[in-house]
Write a protein that holds these residues in place. Structure first.
Motif, PDB file in Angstrom:
ATOM      1  N   UNK A 215       0.810  -1.215   0.000  1.00  0.00           N
ATOM      2  CA  UNK A 215       0.000   0.000   0.000  1.00  0.00           C
ATOM      3  C   UNK A 215       0.845   1.268   0.000  1.00  0.00           C
ATOM      4  N   UNK A 216       1.828   1.338  -0.865  1.00  0.00           N
ATOM      5  CA  UNK A 216       2.676   2.532  -0.918  1.00  0.00           C
ATOM      6  C   UNK A 216       1.881   3.767  -1.349  1.00  0.00           C
ATOM      7  N   UNK A 217       1.036   3.614  -2.346  1.00  0.00           N
ATOM      8  CA  UNK A 217       0.246   4.744  -2.828  1.00  0.00           C
ATOM      9  C   UNK A 217      -0.743   5.195  -1.762  1.00  0.00           C
ATOM     10  N   UNK A 218      -1.371   4.239  -1.089  1.00  0.00           N
ATOM     11  CA  UNK A 218      -2.324   4.584  -0.033  1.00  0.00           C
ATOM     12  C   UNK A 218      -1.627   5.331   1.103  1.00  0.00           C
ATOM     13  N   UNK A 219      -0.412   4.906   1.458  1.00  0.00           N
ATOM     14  CA  UNK A 219       0.335   5.591   2.515  1.00  0.00           C
ATOM     15  C   UNK A 219       0.670   7.019   2.092  1.00  0.00           C
ATOM     16  N   UNK A 220       1.058   7.199   0.834  1.00  0.00           N
ATOM     17  CA  UNK A 220       1.374   8.544   0.359  1.00  0.00           C
ATOM     18  C   UNK A 220       0.154   9.452   0.505  1.00  0.00           C
ATOM     19  N   UNK A 221      -1.007   8.957   0.121  1.00  0.00           N
ATOM     20  CA  UNK A 221      -2.219   9.768   0.207  1.00  0.00           C
ATOM     21  C   UNK A 221      -2.625  10.019   1.661  1.00  0.00           C
ATOM     22  N   UNK A 222      -2.427   9.024   2.523  1.00  0.00           N
ATOM     23  CA  UNK A 222      -2.708   9.224   3.942  1.00  0.00           C
ATOM     24  C   UNK A 222      -1.818  10.312   4.531  1.00  0.00           C
ATOM     25  N   UNK A 223      -0.553  10.276   4.187  1.00  0.00           N
ATOM     26  CA  UNK A 223       0.371  11.286   4.712  1.00  0.00           C
ATOM     27  C   UNK A 223      -0.020  12.681   4.224  1.00  0.00           C
ATOM     28  N   UNK A 224      -0.428  12.780   2.962  1.00  0.00           N
ATOM     29  CA  UNK A 224      -0.840  14.081   2.426  1.00  0.00           C
ATOM     30  C   UNK A 224      -2.125  14.583   3.077  1.00  0.00           C
ATOM     31  N   UNK A 225      -3.030  13.666   3.408  1.00  0.00           N
ATOM     32  CA  UNK A 225      -4.320  14.051   3.980  1.00  0.00           C
ATOM     33  C   UNK A 225      -4.255  14.279   5.482  1.00  0.00           C
ATOM     34  N   UNK A 226      -3.295  13.635   6.163  1.00  0.00           N
ATOM     35  CA  UNK A 226      -3.230  13.699   7.624  1.00  0.00           C
ATOM     36  C   UNK A 226      -1.995  14.443   8.109  1.00  0.00           C
ATOM     37  N   UNK A 227      -0.829  13.914   7.775  1.00  0.00           N
ATOM     38  CA  UNK A 227       0.411  14.476   8.313  1.00  0.00           C
ATOM     39  C   UNK A 227       0.700  15.876   7.778  1.00  0.00           C
ATOM     40  N   UNK A 228       0.511  16.075   6.489  1.00  0.00           N
ATOM     41  CA  UNK A 228       0.825  17.369   5.877  1.00  0.00           C
ATOM     42  C   UNK A 228       0.048  18.522   6.520  1.00  0.00           C
ATOM     43  N   UNK A 229      -1.288  18.456   6.612  1.00  0.00           N
ATOM     44  CA  UNK A 229      -2.000  19.590   7.219  1.00  0.00           C
ATOM     45  C   UNK A 229      -1.770  19.732   8.717  1.00  0.00           C
ATOM     46  N   UNK A 230      -1.551  18.624   9.426  1.00  0.00           N
ATOM     47  CA  UNK A 230      -1.370  18.710  10.869  1.00  0.00           C
ATOM     48  C   UNK A 230      -0.001  19.277  11.246  1.00  0.00           C
ATOM     49  N   UNK A 231       0.993  19.013  10.422  1.00  0.00           N
ATOM     50  CA  UNK A 231       2.344  19.492  10.745  1.00  0.00           C
ATOM     51  C   UNK A 231       2.698  20.785  10.023  1.00  0.00           C
TER      52      UNK A 231
END
Length: 298
Positions: free
Chosen positions: A42-58
């Protein structure tokens, strides 16, 4: 390292066979999210999760300076065994986010007032521990998408939507709802006052299954095993299904290597996994699956 918000999880131990699910796999490997993505495909899914969660929170302030409005609600869906919740927990741990989890059965087991208090308390704790992630799991049990939903399900979903709607644009909180199907999520949640991101966890394809099998078997001694053939025979298998397949193939070799059925480290060390072990494991797995998902090693 322990996953925040998951009670009793111990992420320690060496790589070893005997894995039955993506969640157990993560515990055994003590692995970060990117490694879990390799294992589960799930590399693509992880990338999208990071963009949707980690990016805005940090980096929310930097995004706002560019005029980018992040999503406050992320809908994650996919078949059972694809590691959705496990991946989210791993991401939270990697990114240093506080994780708060509410499961749908917890809400329906409470009175309206108690479930509303549970959601309000979760929101309050998340606000006191930003950046934070709230996961509302097991939404498939709500019944949406499988015929008329009950009045109870509609009430509880409305409570979730109301809680999400209280989030301010600048708050460092993201809500993730997890389900096996996008139709299982009440449309009311999508109408809450925020942008919504949807991420699908799909079953791994042929190349991904081969990669998963290679990673799953890297600690084993193999003899005459063609992972390409096994990957081709496991169409429709999730990462957890493949982990169980490898486990059962290993156990066949372990039994053969163990004298008089003894349970010992010697049997583990001397186990040589053969093509016949995988054939037997695949045959056993196929009996439990739907006819259209069955595969045979030719």
């Amino acid at each position: 390292m322990s996953m925040p918000g998951s009670e009793g999880d111990s992420f320690s131990g060496k790589l070893r066979p005997g894995v039955e699910s993506a969640g157990q796999l993560a515990k055994l490997h003590n692995m970060p999210a990117h490694s879990l993505a390799d294992i589960c495909g799930h590399k693509e899914e992880l990338r999208r999760l990071r963009e949707a969660i980690e990016l805005p929170l940090k980096y929310g302030e930097a995004l706002r300076e560019k005029g980018i409005r992040p999503a406050k609600l992320v809908i994650v869906h996919g078949p059972p065994g694809t590691g959705k919740s496990t991946m989210i927990r791993a991401l939270a741990a990697d990114a240093g986010l506080k994780l708060f989890t509410v499961r749908w059965p917890q809400l329906v087991a409470r009175s309206d007032d108690d479930s509303r208090r549970l959601l309000a308390d979760t929101m309050a704790r998340a606000r006191a521990n930003t950046p934070s992630l709230i996961v509302i799991d097991d939404l498939e049990f709500a019944g949406f998408g499988y015929g008329p939903a009950s009045e109870l399900s509609r009430k509880k979903s409305a409570q979730i939507a109301e809680a999400i709607d209280t989030l301010g644009r600048d708050e460092k909180i993201v809500v993730v709802v997890v389900s096996t199907s996008p139709e299982a999520v009440d449309p009311t949640m999508r109408k809450a006052g925020c942008l919504v991101e949807e991420i699908e966890f799909r079953l791994p394809g042929l190349a991904e299954r081969k990669n998963i099998l290679a990673l799953q078997t890297r600690g084993l001694t193999l003899e005459g095993v063609d992972l390409s053939r096994i990957a081709a025979a496991t169409d429709g298998f999730s990462g957890a299904d493949l982990a169980l397949l490898v486990r059962n193939a290993f156990l066949g070799a372990f039994r053969r290597a163990s004298a008089n059925g003894d349970i010992s480290a010697t049997g583990i060390d001397n186990a040589i996994v053969t093509d016949a072990d995988f054939r037997a494991a695949l045959q056993a797995a196929s009996k439990k699956r739907q006819p259209e998902s069955r595969g045979e090693v030719n």
